[in-house]
Design a protein around this motif. Structure first.
Motif, PDB file in Angstrom:
ATOM      1  N   GLY A 116       0.818  -1.207   0.000  1.00  0.00           N
ATOM      2  CA  GLY A 116       0.000   0.000   0.000  1.00  0.00           C
ATOM      3  C   GLY A 116       0.850   1.255   0.000  1.00  0.00           C
ATOM      4  N   PHE A 117       1.944   1.213   0.746  1.00  0.00           N
ATOM      5  CA  PHE A 117       2.860   2.357   0.813  1.00  0.00           C
ATOM      6  C   PHE A 117       3.381   2.715  -0.573  1.00  0.00           C
ATOM      7  N   LYS A 118       3.899   1.712  -1.268  1.00  0.00           N
ATOM      8  CA  LYS A 118       4.511   1.991  -2.578  1.00  0.00           C
ATOM      9  C   LYS A 118       3.466   2.493  -3.582  1.00  0.00           C
ATOM     10  N   HIS A 119       2.270   1.948  -3.499  1.00  0.00           N
ATOM     11  CA  HIS A 119       1.242   2.369  -4.459  1.00  0.00           C
ATOM     12  C   HIS A 119       0.689   3.758  -4.146  1.00  0.00           C
ATOM     13  N   ALA A 120       0.728   4.146  -2.875  1.00  0.00           N
ATOM     14  CA  ALA A 120       0.341   5.526  -2.537  1.00  0.00           C
ATOM     15  C   ALA A 120       1.344   6.503  -3.159  1.00  0.00           C
ATOM     16  N   MET A 121       2.610   6.072  -3.246  1.00  0.00           N
ATOM     17  CA  MET A 121       3.648   6.910  -3.863  1.00  0.00           C
ATOM     18  C   MET A 121       3.355   7.094  -5.352  1.00  0.00           C
ATOM     19  N   ARG A 122       3.160   5.979  -6.038  1.00  0.00           N
ATOM     20  CA  ARG A 122       3.038   6.085  -7.497  1.00  0.00           C
ATOM     21  C   ARG A 122       1.753   6.777  -7.917  1.00  0.00           C
ATOM     22  N   ARG A 123       0.761   6.793  -7.020  1.00  0.00           N
ATOM     23  CA  ARG A 123      -0.471   7.521  -7.329  1.00  0.00           C
ATOM     24  C   ARG A 123      -0.383   8.984  -6.905  1.00  0.00           C
ATOM     25  N   ASN A 124       0.655   9.335  -6.178  1.00  0.00           N
ATOM     26  CA  ASN A 124       0.811  10.707  -5.662  1.00  0.00           C
ATOM     27  C   ASN A 124      -0.427  11.147  -4.883  1.00  0.00           C
ATOM     28  N   VAL A 125      -0.832  10.284  -3.936  1.00  0.00           N
ATOM     29  CA  VAL A 125      -1.965  10.592  -3.062  1.00  0.00           C
ATOM     30  C   VAL A 125      -1.645  11.868  -2.281  1.00  0.00           C
ATOM     31  N   PRO A 126      -2.508  12.872  -2.335  1.00  0.00           N
ATOM     32  CA  PRO A 126      -2.196  14.109  -1.619  1.00  0.00           C
ATOM     33  C   PRO A 126      -2.305  13.915  -0.106  1.00  0.00           C
ATOM     34  N   MET A 127      -1.205  13.584   0.521  1.00  0.00           N
ATOM     35  CA  MET A 127      -1.209  13.394   1.974  1.00  0.00           C
ATOM     36  C   MET A 127       0.207  13.511   2.523  1.00  0.00           C
ATOM     37  N   VAL A 128       0.280  13.868   3.793  1.00  0.00           N
ATOM     38  CA  VAL A 128       1.550  13.817   4.516  1.00  0.00           C
ATOM     39  C   VAL A 128       1.647  12.421   5.116  1.00  0.00           C
ATOM     40  N   TYR A 129       2.724  11.729   4.833  1.00  0.00           N
ATOM     41  CA  TYR A 129       2.882  10.348   5.290  1.00  0.00           C
ATOM     42  C   TYR A 129       4.120  10.286   6.190  1.00  0.00           C
ATOM     43  N   ILE A 130       3.889  10.341   7.500  1.00  0.00           N
ATOM     44  CA  ILE A 130       5.006  10.310   8.449  1.00  0.00           C
ATOM     45  C   ILE A 130       5.245   8.866   8.887  1.00  0.00           C
ATOM     46  N   VAL A 131       6.476   8.431   8.801  1.00  0.00           N
ATOM     47  CA  VAL A 131       6.835   7.127   9.364  1.00  0.00           C
ATOM     48  C   VAL A 131       7.670   7.376  10.612  1.00  0.00           C
ATOM     49  N   GLU A 132       7.142   6.963  11.762  1.00  0.00           N
ATOM     50  CA  GLU A 132       7.907   7.059  13.007  1.00  0.00           C
ATOM     51  C   GLU A 132       8.718   5.771  13.109  1.00  0.00           C
ATOM     52  N   ASN A 133       9.987   5.895  12.758  1.00  0.00           N
ATOM     53  CA  ASN A 133      10.820   4.737  12.466  1.00  0.00           C
ATOM     54  C   ASN A 133      11.782   4.460  13.625  1.00  0.00           C
ATOM     55  N   ASN A 134      11.535   3.343  14.324  1.00  0.00           N
ATOM     56  CA  ASN A 134      12.412   3.030  15.465  1.00  0.00           C
ATOM     57  C   ASN A 134      13.084   1.660  15.351  1.00  0.00           C
ATOM     58  N   GLY A 135      12.886   0.987  14.235  1.00  0.00           N
ATOM     59  CA  GLY A 135      13.602  -0.267  13.990  1.00  0.00           C
ATOM     60  C   GLY A 135      13.118  -1.449  14.800  1.00  0.00           C
ATOM     61  N   VAL A 136      11.986  -1.268  15.493  1.00  0.00           N
ATOM     62  CA  VAL A 136      11.577  -2.324  16.409  1.00  0.00           C
ATOM     63  C   VAL A 136      10.051  -2.321  16.545  1.00  0.00           C
ATOM     64  N   CYS A 168      13.159   5.787   2.729  1.00  0.00           N
ATOM     65  CA  CYS A 168      13.302   6.891   1.752  1.00  0.00           C
ATOM     66  C   CYS A 168      13.644   6.345   0.373  1.00  0.00           C
ATOM     67  N   MET A 169      14.510   5.342   0.350  1.00  0.00           N
ATOM     68  CA  MET A 169      14.889   4.740  -0.928  1.00  0.00           C
ATOM     69  C   MET A 169      13.671   4.096  -1.586  1.00  0.00           C
ATOM     70  N   GLU A 170      12.867   3.397  -0.785  1.00  0.00           N
ATOM     71  CA  GLU A 170      11.654   2.756  -1.317  1.00  0.00           C
ATOM     72  C   GLU A 170      10.687   3.811  -1.851  1.00  0.00           C
ATOM     73  N   ALA A 171      10.542   4.891  -1.121  1.00  0.00           N
ATOM     74  CA  ALA A 171       9.624   5.957  -1.546  1.00  0.00           C
ATOM     75  C   ALA A 171      10.095   6.560  -2.871  1.00  0.00           C
ATOM     76  N   LEU A 172      11.373   6.797  -2.915  1.00  0.00           N
ATOM     77  CA  LEU A 172      11.955   7.404  -4.112  1.00  0.00           C
ATOM     78  C   LEU A 172      11.787   6.481  -5.321  1.00  0.00           C
ATOM     79  N   ALA A 173      12.085   5.204  -5.099  1.00  0.00           N
ATOM     80  CA  ALA A 173      11.959   4.234  -6.191  1.00  0.00           C
ATOM     81  C   ALA A 173      10.518   4.137  -6.680  1.00  0.00           C
ATOM     82  N   ALA A 174       9.586   4.365  -5.756  1.00  0.00           N
ATOM     83  CA  ALA A 174       8.159   4.264  -6.117  1.00  0.00           C
ATOM     84  C   ALA A 174       7.595   5.585  -6.630  1.00  0.00           C
TER      85      ALA A 174
END
Lengths: 347, 597
Positions: A116-136, A168-174
């Motif tokens: 779903g994340f990658k497809h939201a990128m390629r559709r350019n869904v108008p939204m702020v998508y914050i990932v609170e990334n803690n590795g766990v 970020c790399m995944e978002a960019l690639a998508a």
């Protein structure tokens, strides 16, 4: 003479900072997510956002609990694990004047919700998508997430043997049109990036390293406060200048040390050069900087990529001025005379 | 020729998938329909784009029976791989047409045999070589027309419809049909009894498929958002939305009052629809069994968080990937309880193409009124085959948008409202929609426990009260869903309950039962779940009730057994699934077998 209490400071839409608050957090003391919630509140207050004009989305996990801790006067939907992106994708069609703000986590986005994340990128869904990334995984008590670095050792889990997913790399690639990374321990940058993300017309991905103080805050862990403080490598100093505000560059900005990016809504992003001159509109360069950061173990932060000009998902649908969710039967049900025409179109 | 059989037989055509035979088959079907003869077509196709065998059965019935038959008076063999099988299928006294380049032994003397010079006539056609294989199928259209008496001008009307009036393909196809028609007149001698004659039994009817009807009904229901993922046999429903929405739903200044999205998977398709439904749009998705499995988690959330959304399940044969191009009614029990924990879903069961249209718009009214998912269960047979149908009827009730509070409503309430409070005693609470500027409008939606004010709660009482209210809401739904249709006769000895595409077989079986000295029957056609009171009344007033359906385990029988425990011993299951639509003969035999017990 009685002293009158100082009136609470209000912003341009007549609201105090309190009007942007949420319920008290039930996350751990010191959790990076709480700091991000504070910066969302501050950014929205400073940007004069009308809270009723925001809808909040999340999936499942510690991060996804946080939308209750800010913007009480905004609609919100805490949905399913990994399924925030499609939910928001449908909701953004209802009223184009309402901004969508999603908060997800690294498990929610980079494991169960990657599709779903990658497809939201390629559709350019108008939204702020914050990932609170803690590795766990916090809420299930300390399992490795997909962004955990190779070699990370966690209590009860052993040593992680797999390579991490770079959001970020995944978002960019998508084909994301806005990709930024920040660190919860750098609140000033977090706030500025949230403002820019809000001003962006399209999907704005903010990968914020947000330490989990309970399960993954060891000094040598990539997602810890200590590591972040020591290894953060900002690409630039960043400032957001709203539309119509006068841009005043302070004296110390020498020629050639500042970049400006004009946003779709006429606001401006000011990027002050640090060690190098980084152009965030260059996608190939963005890949390169992420690759270098990965290779050298830098926590590279800042606005990694932006393309303010791409049409968004809702731009592509030629929708009317009136919000779709305020249309009535007269707008939505074809006229009675059409039924005969439709029947005639059948054989 | 000993006798004539007029307008009462079946034609089965065996071809190779992807050879373009579909155009020829529906052309025959439509030409017969235009001659005023009741007709039905069943496409038996493989899960394949090109190469595997496919069959198309056309039934003409002067008595108006449109159920599938498994007896073939006339067989057309175009596929060498199935030639021997197809030949064996012809009923004694029937007719066998075959492409004469297939050099295989015939060896039957009890049937009429008609060779057709398919290659020769196709080669003479005025088309580019790459179209020759496709147009070859028109040879059997022309030969059948000559031998059976199908009117060429009706064939031309059918072709004109198929090719949307485009001159060139109509002319080239028609020239092959005409050549074959003339060739048959000169070279073949009628040696079988089967013939068609014009009737006046299809006037006022249209011919279309259930998926098109469902899409059109949804459009008249004001669908604003549809998300879908390709799956046989549901894809053509969403594709029909894309065809008809631009024609019917643009504003005066050319803006679209809708959006259709092809999602990345079914998880996302329903997620998008739930997001749109939550935000106040009439939202839907369409899928089949495997997609329903993937949508389960969101279906449970939408039930619990009380989000209106319409889900069409065009059923195919499961479990698993199953038979993707065959029909069944096998998703009933799954959807009835779809979701973990205590979940009850509202289900509509259209039994005709016209009802696919009607339930297309009604489903939105129910979903928004009840603030819950509404599932509409069609199937491959209803959805993808062409049916003669009564015309679509314009909605006879205004849209029901349910309990929504806008700014002025909240103003009157001084902003005092609670999202999950049962103000009216029907289990249905009031909701607000994003974009509402009133400072008290916003609330937080979640799949976790919540109190009346939508605040997170783990309180035991809050949980239980909320679940009991949802149960009450389901009882409200029972009073709102479409009632069953009763067809009662004097002195009925048994009752029959069925739904959906099994209906034509049941209707015909009731006649067959009488012809063979079996019992008189009343028929209750179920159109929705939960059961309305009429179902109990029907079962109570009969000694035995057969529940006829197309699945292995008698799923509706199971549901009724649980819904009417005190009546359970009266309920008898007649269920069967082999991927094909039920036949009247099977239904009749299944009932008779239990009647003698």
């Amino acid at each position: 003479m009685m002293a009158t209490p100082a009136p609470a400071q209000v912003n341009k839409v007549g609201l105090t900072k309190l009007d942007y608050k949420g319920a008290p957090s039930t996350l751990c003391q010191g959790c990076g997510h709480n700091s991000i919630a504070s910066q969302i509140i501050a950014a929205c207050y400073e940007m004069d956002v009308v809270p009723e004009k925001v809808m909040k989305f999340s999936g499942i996990g510690c991060s996804s609990k946080s939308p209750t801790y800010f913007l009480n006067r905004s609609f919100g939907f805490n949905s399913l694990h990994g399924r925030m992106a499609p939910l928001a994708t449908g909701a953004v069609f209802a009223d184009l004047s309402v901004r969508a703000l999603g908060v997800s986590g690294d498990g929610d986005t980079a494991s169960i919700g990657m599709g779903g994340f990658k497809h939201a990128m390629r559709r350019n869904v108008p939204m702020v998508y914050i990932v609170e990334n803690n590795g766990v995984y916090g809420l299930t008590k300390g399992q490795f997430s997909a962004t955990a670095e190779e070699g990370l050792q966690l209590k009860h889990q052993g040593v992680n043997q797999y390579m991490p997913v770079d959001i970020c790399m995944e978002a960019l690639a998508a084909q994301a049109t806005f990709v930024a990374r920040s660190f919860a321990g750098d609140p000033k940058q977090v706030k500025e990036l949230i403002k820019i993300a809000f001003a962006h017309n399209g999907i704005a991905v903010l990968d914020i390293i947000s330490p989990c103080v309970t399960f993954n805050n060891q000094e040598n862990a990539f997602h810890s406060y200590a590591w972040g403080k020591d290894h953060e490598a900002p690409l630039h100093e960043i400032a957001f200048v709203p539309k119509l505000a006068e841009i005043q560059l302070e004296g110390e900005f020498e020629e050639g040390t500042v970049r400006e990016v004009t946003m779709h809504d006429g606001s401006t992003v000011i990027l002050k050069k640090l060690e190098r001159d980084y152009d965030p509109t260059d996608r190939a360069r963005a890949f390169q900087v992420l690759e270098e950061a990965q290779k050298n173990n830098w926590l590279v932060t800042g606005l990694i990529y932006i393309n303010p000009q791409k049409p968004t998902l809702t731009d592509m649908h030629n929708l009317p001025e009136t919000p779709l969710n305020r249309l009535t039967e007269a707008d939505l049900r074809p006229r009675p005379e059409t039924i005969a025409q439709i029947n005639a179109m059948m054989f | 020729m000993p006798h004539k059989v007029i307008n009462d037989f079946s034609i089965t055509i065996g071809t190779i998938n992807g050879s373009g035979s579909q155009t020829a088959n529906v052309t025959l079907l439509r030409a017969l329909f235009k001659m005023g003869i009741p007709v039905s077509g069943k496409n038996l196709f493989p899960s394949n784009i090109q190469g595997l065998p496919t069959w198309y059965t056309i039934r003409v019935s002067k008595d108006g029976f449109i159920a599938r038959r498994d007896e073939h008076e006339i067989v057309v063999a175009m596929n060498p791989n199935t030639f021997t099988h197809d030949l064996a299928e012809v009923l004694p006294g029937g007719a066998f047409f075959y492409a004469d380049d297939i050099k295989l032994p015939i060896g039957r003397t009890d049937i009429a045999v008609y060779p057709m010079p398919v290659k020769t006539l196709a080669r003479a056609a005025d088309v580019t070589p790459n179209l020759r294989d496709y147009i070859a199928n028109m040879v059997y259209v022309g030969v059948l027309a000559q031998i059976l008496g199908i009117e060429p001008d009706k064939i031309e009307q059918a072709l004109s419809f198929h090719f949307k009036g485009k001159e060139a393909p109509i002319r080239s196809n028609m020239s092959v049909i005409q050549a074959a028609f003339d060739w048959a007149a000169q070279n073949l001698t009628k040696a079988d009894p089967y013939q068609v004659e014009p009737m006046d039994a299809t006037a006022g009817y249209i011919m279309t498929d259930g998926n098109t009807a469902a899409a059109l009904g949804s459009i008249y229901g004001g669908v604003q958002f549809a998300a879908w993922y390709p799956i046989t046999p549901a894809s053509s429903l969403a594709e029909a939305l894309n065809v008809y929405l631009p024609k019917l739903r643009k504003t005066a200044d050319g803006k679209q009052t809708y959006a259709v999205l092809q999602a990345e998977d079914e998880l996302a398709a329903i997620g998008m629809a739930v997001g749109a439904g939550w935000a106040g749009l009439r939202a839907m998705t369409s899928t089949s069994g495997p997609g329903i499995s993937l949508m389960t988690e969101y279906a449970g959330l939408a039930y619990f968080a009380e989000v209106p959304v319409v889900v069409w399940d065009v059923q195919r044969v499961g479990p698993s990937t199953g038979l993707p191009t065959r029909t069944a009614q096998g998703d009933l029990t799954q959807i009835y309880f779809l979701g973990h924990g205590d979940t009850n879903q509202v289900m509509l069961l259209p039994g005709t193409v016209q009802e696919c249209f009607e339930f297309g718009w009604k489903a939105f009214d129910l979903a928004e009124h009840l603030q819950t998912p509404v599932f509409v269960l069609s199937d491959l047979d209803l959805g993808m085959n062409q049916w003669m149908s009564k015309p679509f009827e314009y909605p006879d009730t205004p849209m029901d948008r349910g309990k929504v509070l806008w700014e002025e409503d909240l103003e009157k309430l001084n902003g005092l409202w609670a999202r999950y409070k049962d103000v009216d005693g029907d289990g249905i609470s009031y909701r607000t929609l994003p974009g509402n500027r009133h400072p008290a409008a916003a609330y937080f939606t979640r799949g976790t426990g919540h109190d009346e004010n939508a605040r997170y709660s783990e309180e035991a009482d809050n949980w239980e009260q909320n679940l009991l209210r949802l149960k009450k809401k389901y009882e409200t739904a029972r009073g709102l869903v479409p009632r069953p249709v009763l067809d009662a006769v004097e002195g009925a000895q048994i009752g029959i309950i069925a739904f959906g595409s099994s209906t034509p077989a049941v209707e015909e079986a009731r006649v067959l039962l009488r012809q063979e000295g079996g019992p008189k029957s009343d028929f209750l056609r179920l159109r929705a779940l939960p059961c309305t009171p009429e179902v109990r009344q029907f079962v109570e007033s009969h000694e035995r009730v057969y529940v006829v359906e197309s699945n292995r385990d008698g799923q509706l029988h199971q549901i009724l057994t649980v819904a009417l425990p005190d009546q359970a011993t009266k309920l008898r299951s007649a269920c069967h699934t082999d991927g094909l639509p039920l036949t009247a003969r099977w239904v009749k035999d299944a009932i008779l077998a239990q009647e003698v017990k």
